[in-house]
Structures are given as C-alpha cells and as structure tokens.
Design a protein around this motif. Structure first.
Motif, PDB file in Angstrom:
ATOM      1  N   LEU A 139      76.624  91.713 151.450  1.00 30.91           N
ATOM      2  CA  LEU A 139      75.972  93.002 151.719  1.00 30.91           C
ATOM      3  C   LEU A 139      76.874  93.875 152.600  1.00 30.91           C
ATOM      4  O   LEU A 139      77.096  95.050 152.314  1.00 30.91           O
ATOM      5  CB  LEU A 139      74.612  92.783 152.392  1.00 30.91           C
ATOM      6  N   HIS A 140      77.391  93.280 153.665  1.00 26.39           N
ATOM      7  CA  HIS A 140      78.339  94.035 154.509  1.00 26.39           C
ATOM      8  C   HIS A 140      79.513  94.522 153.671  1.00 26.39           C
ATOM      9  O   HIS A 140      79.928  95.676 153.751  1.00 26.39           O
ATOM     10  CB  HIS A 140      78.860  93.155 155.641  1.00 26.39           C
ATOM     11  N   GLU A 141      80.053  93.606 152.877  1.00 22.18           N
ATOM     12  CA  GLU A 141      81.223  93.926 152.061  1.00 22.18           C
ATOM     13  C   GLU A 141      80.925  95.088 151.106  1.00 22.18           C
ATOM     14  O   GLU A 141      81.705  96.025 150.977  1.00 22.18           O
ATOM     15  CB  GLU A 141      81.604  92.671 151.267  1.00 22.18           C
ATOM     16  N   TYR A 142      79.744  95.004 150.473  1.00 16.06           N
ATOM     17  CA  TYR A 142      79.389  96.043 149.511  1.00 16.06           C
ATOM     18  C   TYR A 142      79.388  97.415 150.184  1.00 16.06           C
ATOM     19  O   TYR A 142      80.036  98.351 149.718  1.00 16.06           O
ATOM     20  CB  TYR A 142      78.001  95.759 148.886  1.00 16.06           C
ATOM     21  N   PHE A 143      78.658  97.526 151.286  1.00 17.82           N
ATOM     22  CA  PHE A 143      78.516  98.848 151.905  1.00 17.82           C
ATOM     23  C   PHE A 143      79.838  99.346 152.487  1.00 17.82           C
ATOM     24  O   PHE A 143      80.179 100.516 152.371  1.00 17.82           O
ATOM     25  CB  PHE A 143      77.419  98.819 152.971  1.00 17.82           C
ATOM     26  N   ARG A 144      80.586  98.449 153.099  1.00 12.45           N
ATOM     27  CA  ARG A 144      81.855  98.877 153.693  1.00 12.45           C
ATOM     28  C   ARG A 144      82.836  99.345 152.614  1.00 12.45           C
ATOM     29  O   ARG A 144      83.522 100.342 152.788  1.00 12.45           O
ATOM     30  CB  ARG A 144      82.445  97.757 154.546  1.00 12.45           C
ATOM     31  N   ASN A 145      82.854  98.614 151.490  1.00 14.76           N
ATOM     32  CA  ASN A 145      83.734  99.044 150.387  1.00 14.76           C
ATOM     33  C   ASN A 145      83.337 100.405 149.827  1.00 14.76           C
ATOM     34  O   ASN A 145      84.148 101.110 149.244  1.00 14.76           O
ATOM     35  CB  ASN A 145      83.717  98.026 149.245  1.00 14.76           C
ATOM     36  N   LYS A 146      82.059 100.743 149.985  1.00  9.76           N
ATOM     37  CA  LYS A 146      81.584 102.033 149.468  1.00  9.76           C
ATOM     38  C   LYS A 146      81.724 103.138 150.509  1.00  9.76           C
ATOM     39  O   LYS A 146      81.188 104.233 150.336  1.00  9.76           O
ATOM     40  CB  LYS A 146      80.107 101.908 149.077  1.00  9.76           C
ATOM     41  N   GLY A 147      82.337 102.842 151.641  1.00 12.28           N
ATOM     42  CA  GLY A 147      82.560 103.865 152.657  1.00 12.28           C
ATOM     43  C   GLY A 147      81.379 104.120 153.577  1.00 12.28           C
ATOM     44  O   GLY A 147      81.254 105.205 154.154  1.00 12.28           O
ATOM     45  N   PHE A 148      80.496 103.113 153.712  1.00 10.42           N
ATOM     46  CA  PHE A 148      79.367 103.252 154.642  1.00 10.42           C
ATOM     47  C   PHE A 148      79.780 102.810 156.045  1.00 10.42           C
ATOM     48  O   PHE A 148      80.591 101.897 156.200  1.00 10.42           O
ATOM     49  CB  PHE A 148      78.192 102.363 154.198  1.00 10.42           C
ATOM     50  N   TYR A 149      79.203 103.457 157.053  1.00 12.14           N
ATOM     51  CA  TYR A 149      79.358 103.003 158.432  1.00 12.14           C
ATOM     52  C   TYR A 149      78.174 102.122 158.792  1.00 12.14           C
ATOM     53  O   TYR A 149      77.044 102.397 158.388  1.00 12.14           O
ATOM     54  CB  TYR A 149      79.389 104.191 159.396  1.00 12.14           C
ATOM     55  N   LEU A 194      76.858 110.743 160.216  1.00  9.47           N
ATOM     56  CA  LEU A 194      77.756 109.808 159.516  1.00  9.47           C
ATOM     57  C   LEU A 194      77.621 109.848 157.983  1.00  9.47           C
ATOM     58  O   LEU A 194      78.424 109.254 157.279  1.00  9.47           O
ATOM     59  CB  LEU A 194      77.503 108.379 160.005  1.00  9.47           C
ATOM     60  N   GLU A 195      76.608 110.469 157.499  1.00 10.53           N
ATOM     61  CA  GLU A 195      76.326 110.646 156.061  1.00 10.53           C
ATOM     62  C   GLU A 195      75.984 109.369 155.293  1.00 10.53           C
ATOM     63  O   GLU A 195      75.003 109.333 154.572  1.00 10.53           O
ATOM     64  CB  GLU A 195      77.466 111.404 155.344  1.00 10.53           C
ATOM     65  N   LYS A 196      76.832 108.324 155.396  1.00 15.17           N
ATOM     66  CA  LYS A 196      76.523 107.083 154.657  1.00 15.17           C
ATOM     67  C   LYS A 196      76.471 105.936 155.654  1.00 15.17           C
ATOM     68  O   LYS A 196      77.501 105.547 156.212  1.00 15.17           O
ATOM     69  CB  LYS A 196      77.616 106.798 153.608  1.00 15.17           C
ATOM     70  N   ILE A 197      75.283 105.390 155.862  1.00 19.58           N
ATOM     71  CA  ILE A 197      75.139 104.339 156.870  1.00 19.58           C
ATOM     72  C   ILE A 197      74.309 103.177 156.331  1.00 19.58           C
ATOM     73  O   ILE A 197      73.524 103.324 155.397  1.00 19.58           O
ATOM     74  CB  ILE A 197      74.480 104.872 158.165  1.00 19.58           C
ATOM     75  N   TYR A 198      74.515 102.009 156.946  1.00 18.28           N
ATOM     76  CA  TYR A 198      73.715 100.833 156.584  1.00 18.28           C
ATOM     77  C   TYR A 198      73.572  99.956 157.814  1.00 18.28           C
ATOM     78  O   TYR A 198      74.269 100.143 158.825  1.00 18.28           O
ATOM     79  CB  TYR A 198      74.383 100.041 155.456  1.00 18.28           C
ATOM     80  N   CYS A 199      72.679  98.981 157.701  1.00 16.04           N
ATOM     81  CA  CYS A 199      72.462  98.056 158.812  1.00 16.04           C
ATOM     82  C   CYS A 199      71.750  96.812 158.295  1.00 16.04           C
ATOM     83  O   CYS A 199      70.958  96.892 157.356  1.00 16.04           O
ATOM     84  CB  CYS A 199      71.593  98.733 159.866  1.00 16.04           C
ATOM     85  N   ILE A 200      72.065  95.674 158.882  1.00 13.21           N
ATOM     86  CA  ILE A 200      71.278  94.456 158.624  1.00 13.21           C
ATOM     87  C   ILE A 200      70.743  94.015 159.977  1.00 13.21           C
ATOM     88  O   ILE A 200      71.536  93.642 160.853  1.00 13.21           O
ATOM     89  CB  ILE A 200      72.128  93.330 157.994  1.00 13.21           C
ATOM     90  N   ALA A 201      69.456  94.109 160.174  1.00 16.20           N
ATOM     91  CA  ALA A 201      68.884  93.852 161.501  1.00 16.20           C
ATOM     92  C   ALA A 201      67.456  93.350 161.358  1.00 16.20           C
ATOM     93  O   ALA A 201      66.833  93.529 160.311  1.00 16.20           O
ATOM     94  CB  ALA A 201      68.899  95.145 162.310  1.00 16.20           C
ATOM     95  N   PRO A 202      66.911  92.743 162.408  1.00 15.47           N
ATOM     96  CA  PRO A 202      65.524  92.281 162.320  1.00 15.47           C
ATOM     97  C   PRO A 202      64.537  93.442 162.278  1.00 15.47           C
ATOM     98  O   PRO A 202      64.738  94.448 162.948  1.00 15.47           O
ATOM     99  CB  PRO A 202      65.319  91.485 163.612  1.00 15.47           C
ATOM    100  N   SER A 203      63.526  93.311 161.444  1.00 20.72           N
ATOM    101  CA  SER A 203      62.373  94.210 161.451  1.00 20.72           C
ATOM    102  C   SER A 203      61.148  93.352 161.713  1.00 20.72           C
ATOM    103  O   SER A 203      61.155  92.146 161.438  1.00 20.72           O
ATOM    104  CB  SER A 203      62.217  94.919 160.103  1.00 20.72           C
ATOM    105  N   PHE A 204      60.107  93.974 162.212  1.00 17.80           N
ATOM    106  CA  PHE A 204      58.921  93.210 162.614  1.00 17.80           C
ATOM    107  C   PHE A 204      57.672  93.772 161.963  1.00 17.80           C
ATOM    108  O   PHE A 204      57.482  94.983 161.915  1.00 17.80           O
ATOM    109  CB  PHE A 204      58.784  93.262 164.138  1.00 17.80           C
ATOM    110  N   ARG A 205      56.852  92.883 161.435  1.00 18.03           N
ATOM    111  CA  ARG A 205      55.591  93.307 160.823  1.00 18.03           C
ATOM    112  C   ARG A 205      54.503  92.338 161.268  1.00 18.03           C
ATOM    113  O   ARG A 205      54.621  91.132 161.051  1.00 18.03           O
ATOM    114  CB  ARG A 205      55.677  93.257 159.289  1.00 18.03           C
ATOM    115  N   ALA A 206      53.463  92.890 161.853  1.00 16.29           N
ATOM    116  CA  ALA A 206      52.349  92.044 162.297  1.00 16.29           C
ATOM    117  C   ALA A 206      51.455  91.742 161.098  1.00 16.29           C
ATOM    118  O   ALA A 206      50.287  92.113 161.060  1.00 16.29           O
ATOM    119  CB  ALA A 206      51.578  92.737 163.417  1.00 16.29           C
ATOM    120  N   GLU A 207      52.038  91.072 160.115  1.00 13.27           N
ATOM    121  CA  GLU A 207      51.321  90.773 158.874  1.00 13.27           C
ATOM    122  C   GLU A 207      50.342  89.634 159.109  1.00 13.27           C
ATOM    123  O   GLU A 207      50.734  88.575 159.568  1.00 13.27           O
ATOM    124  CB  GLU A 207      52.294  90.308 157.772  1.00 13.27           C
TER     125      GLU A 207
END
Ligand code: 4AD
Ligand code: MG
Length: 430
Positions: A139-149, A194-207
């Motif tokens: 996932l990191h590789e994909y976005f970085r190769n596409k010019g995402f920050y 930054l126009e094109k950005i991505y992130c992999i981080a924890p999200s929380f849901r009180a499901e």
C-alpha cells in the motif's frame, strides 16, 4: 560457526549448518530425540542421537515445546521430514528453557484469544503477519509510486465526521474529546496544500456489533486527491487492490499455502476489471437474480451485499447510493439528485465492504443542511466550512479497512485474525 536462518539452511541443502530458534514440536525415544525447530523463516526437523550426547542427554530429553536452542549439524534432503530437509545434530546449546506450553491442539477461540501473546508463534499467525506486512508495504509502495505524500492527522479529535454514535469518548482534562473514526476532514485541509495524500493509521469505532468483520480499532488506509472525480477514485481503488494482490502472490505463496488459501480465488481479481454498478442496477440485480427486494433509499445490509457478491469472483463497485442514507460530505449527483457521488467496493466470498469513498461536497449551504438533518452541531464543523471557503476545488478520497483486505486475501473466518492483538466489544486483552 555463523548462524543462518532455517530457510537459508534449507536453501543450502547440504553440509554443515548452524541454526537457532524455538522448539516447535518434539518427540523422543530411547535412542533419538526429534526436534522440529522454528525461526521466523521456516521449520526444520533436527535429529539428535543419544550416543552422541551422553552427558547432555538428561537435559535434551526434557526439552519442551518453545524452549530456545542453538544447533550445529549436517543438513540433508529427506522426503520424510516435514519441510523435506533434516539436520543431523552434532552440537546443541540450550538457551532458554520452556514451561509446559499452554497452547495445545484443541483450544477454543476464547482460550486462544486469551493466550494471543503466545499464539502469535503459531504457523498460522506467523503466515498472516507476514502477509499483513506485505499488504501494508504494498500500500505504501503503491501510493508513493503514484506521487502521493504520506500525511498524518490527529487521533484525538473534538468530534464529527462519520456517524456520531460509533465514536469513543475520551475524558480530555475534563473536556469531552473523541477517538478519530477517519482522517478525512483533516486530510481535506491538507489536500489543499499537498494535493495527493495517503495514510495508514488506526481508526476507532465503538461498534457494538459482534460480527466477523468489525473491530473497534482497525488500520485505516485512506487517501485524498485534488481534482479527482468519482471514476478516477474508483480507478485508484482498483489499481491499488490489484497491486496489493500482485505483491502477495509474488511474495507469500508459501504463507497462503500454510493457511490453506486457494490462490485461484484471488487470481481473477488480478486479471479482470472490477464491475461498476449503480445502486439502482444493484437493486435490480438483487431482485432478478436473488429474489431479494430492497426498498429504494436504504443502505445495503450485510446479507444483501453477500448475496450480490455470490454473482462475482472479483470485488465490485457499487456507486451512487441514496444521498439521505450517506455521510454529510458526499455530494448530490446533479443528474439524479436523490443519489450521491460515492461508492463502496465490496469484496467477494462474503467479505463485505472493503472500501468506502466519495467526491466531497464543497457547497457550504448543502453541507450545513445535511449536518442539521443528522442532528450535528454546526459549531463543531466551522473549521471544515472554512477550508472550503478559500479556493474550493473538486476532490475526493476513500478509506480501506486494511484488516478486511487481509481477511479476504488470507481467506480468514474472522477479522480478528487479521491483526495481532484484536480489539472488539468483547476482546480487549491481552
Ligand atoms: O466507509 P467508512 O466509514 O468511510 C470512511 O470512514 C471515510 N471517511 C473514508 C474516506 O473517504 N476517507 O470506512 C471506510 C472503510 C470501510 O469500507 C471498511 O472497510 C472499514 O473502513 N471499516 C472497518 N473495518 C474494520 N472494523 C470496523 N469496525 C470498520 N468500520 C469501517
Ligand atoms: Mg462505509
């Protein structure tokens, strides 16, 4: 001798080797001790002859599962051995003794969960964790190769974004704060720089749901792109999923085999284009092919998603859901104002929604109207209105449930196995 990994020893295939690791299985007789040794790379059978180890035998004989040892010996091919090779041991150095290991064959899910810190050593969990590492790396590789920050947003937030009732509340020095369900509103602010950005981080849901696909803490892979329209967002999502599957098939054939995962279930997703259906087409298909009637305006339920996906062997996009059932930021479709310019990507094999995404509404009056209709406090969103007051542009993004993707790729029964230490309503330790 220099230690090498078990996999390197197997690759070498003959001659003297020195390896180290933990005892995965052991059995003994009067004359022999068979140890299956494991390290992070593989397992291998090691044989110790009693006559060679007269002085140490008392200790060797008592070695238990998970004791750690260093071994020197000669490796050779042996079809009868579990990984086709065997080490005939010349020297053994016992490093750490082990108590009786509290995981035996028939533990139920609850007990395995309680002993998760030890269960991580199992071949199953090792295989999953390796695939997980490939997935996040790809996932990191994909976005970085596409010019995402890569852009990070706060986890402790004052409120808002997805549906309120699933937010975890936090006592923040006497003030109410929440754990983020998404990076999105902050990402939209950063998109303007930054126009094109991505992130992999924890999200929380009180499901409160105890399903096989909900965690309360999950790793959310999100992206936001300037100037992108709905079709372009779906293009990114499809290309990203294909890239991840390609990497897993390249790097993790062995792990998929350990998990008993048939790679034929994944291959169509590499080769075929993912179908794109409107919500309306989906309702029609459900009615015609599955005899299921969904009242127009309702979000699709799990059962309906599963029935739809019985018709496909790749993920499927469903787009243009009814506006009123959607989060406030999804813009109305001008050509069909009862629907919104948004999509979900559904996974095959009853794995449900993998990705949710949309264009973003920059019409502040519309935003306010939707928020009010959902009973939200407009003050909480004043910064959000402000970011769209200075040079608003069309833009959009999506969020992927990383564990849902891992669950599908690995063919797991539950999402809890897609993460090392799962958090659900009923599972919070270890
Ligand atoms: O569809 P969701 O709620 O969308 C958003 O949060 C958007 N703000 C994303 C964006 O546009 N940046 O969540 C996105 C994905 C879902 O499709 C699902 O795969 C996953 O997050 N997800 C969960 N995964 C595990 N456990 C849960 N409780 C999840 N809730 C959502
Ligand atoms: Mg969703």
């Amino acid at each position: 001798m220099k230690f090498i990994s078990i996999q390197e020893a197997i690759n070498k295939g003959k001659g003297k080797v020195a390896v180290r690791g933990w005892i995965y299985r052991e059995r003994g007789s009067n004359e022999f001790k068979f140890l299956i040794l494991r390290d992070s790379t593989n397992i291998i059978q090691c044989v110790l002859r009693k006559e060679k180890f007269r002085r140490q035998w008392e200790h060797i004989d008592k070695l238990q599962i998970e004791a750690s040892v260093e071994i020197e010996g000669t490796i050779k091919k042996d079809k009868r051995a579990i990984t086709d090779y065997e080490i005939s041991v010349d020297k053994i150095h016992i490093i750490g003794l082990s108590d009786e290991f509290p995981i035996q064959k028939d533990l139920n899910e609850k007990l395995l969960g309680d002993r998760r810190h030890l269960w991580l050593r199992s071949r199953k969990m090792v295989a999953i964790m390796k695939i997980r590492s490939t997935v996040t790396g790809a996932l990191h590789e994909y976005f970085r190769n596409k010019g995402f920050y890569e852009f990070q947003s706060p986890i402790i937030i004052p409120g808002g974004a997805e549906e309120g009732p699933t937010m975890f509340e936090l006592d923040y020095f006497g003030k109410k704060m929440y754990l983020a369900q998404t990076w999105q509103l902050y990402a939209e602010a950063a998109m303007y720089s930054l126009e094109k950005i991505y992130c992999i981080a924890p999200s929380f849901r009180a499901e409160e749901s105890k399903t096989s696909r909900h965690l309360t803490e999950y790793w959310h892979t999100e992206m936001e792109v300037a100037w992108a329209n709905l079709n372009e967002l779906m293009d990114y999502a499809e290309e990203m999923i294909k890239h991840v599957i390609k990497r897993v098939l390249e790097k993790n054939k062995k792990e998929l085999e350990i998990l008993g995962r048939d790679v034929k279930m994944l291959e169509p997703s590499l080769k075929k284009k993912f179908p794109r259906l409107t919500y309306d087409q989906t309702l029609k298909l459900l009615k015609e092919k599955k005899k299921i009637h969904v009242a127009w305006g309702k979000d699709l339920r799990t059962i309906e998603e599963e029935k739809l996906m019985e018709l496909y062997d790749t993920p499927v996009f469903v787009h243009h859901y009814p506006k009123e059932a959607m989060a406030f930021y999804k813009p109305r479709e001008p050509k069909n104002p009862k629907t919104a310019r948004c999509f979900d990507l559904l996974a095959p094999e009853a794995n449900g929604e993998l990705i949710g995404g949309s264009e973003r509404d920059t019409n502040i009056e519309e935003l306010k109207k939707s928020l009010k209709a959902k009973g939200e406090k407009l003050e909480d969103y004043s910064y959000y209105f402000e970011i769209h007051s200075y040079g608003a542009i069309p833009h959009g993004g999506y969020g992927l449930g990383t564990e849902r993707l891992i669950k599908w790729i690995c063919g797991l029964d539950t999402i809890k196995d897609a993460i090392a230490f799962p958090r659900t309503m009923t599972r919070m330790n270890p």
